[in-house]
Design an enzyme around this catalytic site. Structure first.
Site, PDB file in Angstrom:
ATOM      1  N   ARG A  93     -10.435   0.487   7.009  1.00 28.91           N
ATOM      2  CA  ARG A  93     -10.023  -0.698   6.247  1.00 28.91           C
ATOM      3  C   ARG A  93      -8.530  -0.614   5.965  1.00 28.91           C
ATOM      4  NH1 ARG A  93      -8.598   1.598   1.672  1.00 28.91           N
ATOM      5  NH2 ARG A  93      -9.887   3.204   0.725  1.00 28.91           N
ATOM      6  N   GLY A  95      -5.361  -0.674   3.134  1.00 30.23           N
ATOM      7  CA  GLY A  95      -5.215  -0.045   1.821  1.00 30.23           C
ATOM      8  C   GLY A  95      -5.081   1.461   1.906  1.00 30.23           C
ATOM      9  N   ASP A  96      -4.891   2.071   0.756  1.00 31.86           N
ATOM     10  CA  ASP A  96      -4.645   3.507   0.673  1.00 31.86           C
ATOM     11  C   ASP A  96      -5.922   4.223   0.224  1.00 31.86           C
ATOM     12  OD1 ASP A  96      -3.299   6.133  -0.293  1.00 31.86           O
ATOM     13  OD2 ASP A  96      -1.635   5.022   0.587  1.00 31.86           O
ATOM     14  N   HIS A 100     -15.041   5.814  -5.117  1.00 35.48           N
ATOM     15  CA  HIS A 100     -16.285   5.116  -5.416  1.00 35.48           C
ATOM     16  C   HIS A 100     -17.231   6.098  -6.087  1.00 35.48           C
ATOM     17  CE1 HIS A 100     -14.964   1.733  -3.146  1.00 35.48           C
ATOM     18  NE2 HIS A 100     -15.066   2.315  -1.970  1.00 35.48           N
ATOM     19  N   ALA A 165     -10.709  -2.529  -7.226  1.00 34.48           N
ATOM     20  CA  ALA A 165      -9.959  -2.237  -5.997  1.00 34.48           C
ATOM     21  C   ALA A 165     -10.551  -3.033  -4.837  1.00 34.48           C
ATOM     22  CB  ALA A 165     -10.026  -0.743  -5.689  1.00 34.48           C
ATOM     23  N   MET A 166      -9.697  -3.388  -3.876  1.00 37.49           N
ATOM     24  CA  MET A 166     -10.142  -4.143  -2.716  1.00 37.49           C
ATOM     25  C   MET A 166      -9.502  -3.602  -1.448  1.00 37.49           C
ATOM     26  SD  MET A 166     -10.033  -8.107  -4.015  1.00 37.49           S
ATOM     27  CE  MET A 166      -9.625  -8.584  -2.358  1.00 37.49           C
ATOM     28  N   GLY A 167     -10.256  -3.662  -0.356  1.00 38.61           N
ATOM     29  CA  GLY A 167      -9.727  -3.309   0.963  1.00 38.61           C
ATOM     30  C   GLY A 167     -10.668  -3.867   2.000  1.00 38.61           C
ATOM     31  N   GLY A 178     -14.747  -4.251   1.397  1.00 36.44           N
ATOM     32  CA  GLY A 178     -14.781  -5.265   0.343  1.00 36.44           C
ATOM     33  C   GLY A 178     -14.140  -4.823  -0.950  1.00 36.44           C
ATOM     34  N   CYS A 196      -4.987   3.866  -4.832  1.00 34.50           N
ATOM     35  CA  CYS A 196      -4.367   2.856  -3.952  1.00 34.50           C
ATOM     36  C   CYS A 196      -2.902   3.167  -3.669  1.00 34.50           C
ATOM     37  CB  CYS A 196      -4.516   1.452  -4.538  1.00 34.50           C
ATOM     38  SG  CYS A 196      -6.240   1.006  -4.829  1.00 34.50           S
TER      39      CYS A 196
END
Length: 236
Positions: A93, A95-96, A100, A165-167, A178, A196
């Site tokens: 994905r 992002g960094d 989770h 957070a999103m990616g 997601g 991130c």
């Protein structure tokens, strides 16, 4: 020119608590299923509907690094990961690095955006908007931080903190990966990364903001699905 048949239905699958790699494999399988059907439609000049999926899940403790990420943003070594009962994956994905774990609402929409709109920026903004509206339902004012994806509180102040957070990844307008909204997250796990890749920015969770031990995550999911349905003009 062949007109595309648009399928506005989304199949929602709640996976409960599920290993990150197992969930990733499931995402990849559904992603490939949609891509293969799109390629077949184009090759055979057919109009079969492409499906859309939305996976809802919580993961055991795990750190993931996006393809543009910097491994130095993981601040602990393999032995320390083991001690904390956490796993680590490099993934495809944007992002960094992110974390989770239990107490997070993780949502993976696997959509054919040809069924909705072909605009990845609009897609990201609508994902953010769904989370912003959920937080508003709980009395929390949230927003966006310019140049950074995800959802934040007290943007533009010294107290800015990230709550979601999103990616995402997209190919031929099919999405995967997601967002992760901290609902009852153990924030101590964020101390082991530069979230991130953004230094000196705090992370928070909905239960912390509400001053509660726990928040009903099923209610949060329910509200997210309601807002997502309206924003994307879809059926479940």
């Amino acid at each position: 020119m062949m007109l595309k048949v648009q399928n506005k239905k989304i199949e929602v699958r709640d996976l409960g608590l599920k290993d990150y790699k197992e969930t990733w494999d499931e995402q990849e399988r559904l992603f490939k299923e949609i891509l293969d059907l799109k390629v077949q439609n184009r090759r055979e000049n057919t109009k079969r509907e492409t499906p859309n999926y939305l996976l809802s899940v919580e993961h055991p403790h795990v750190y993931t690094l996006g393809k543009s990420g910097d491994i130095s943003n993981l601040l602990i070594n393999e032995k320390q990961l083991e001690e904390k009962g956490a796993s680590f994956y490099k993934i495809n994905r944007g992002g960094d690095i992110t974390y989770h774990g239990p107490g997070q609402m993780v949502i993976y929409p696997i959509l054919d955006l040809d069924n909705f709109f072909t605009d990845i920026h609009k897609y990201l903004r609508l994902l953010e908007e769904a989370v912003i509206l959920v937080l508003q339902d709980f009395g929390i004012k949230a927003g966006r931080s310019e140049g950074e994806t995800g959802v934040w509180l007290d943007v533009g102040t010294p107290f800015a903190r990230k709550i979601c957070a999103m990616g995402v990844r997209a190919s031929r307008w099919v999405t995967m990966h997601g967002l992760a909204l901290n609902v009852n997250a153990d924030l101590g796990y964020f101390d082991n990364i530069v979230p991130c890749g953004i230094k000196e920015k705090a992370v928070t969770s909905l239960n912390v903001e509400l001053g509660k031990t726990t928040v009903d995550i099923e209610e949060v999911k329910k509200r997210f699905l309601e807002h997502f349905k309206i924003l994307f003009n879809i059926d479940y």
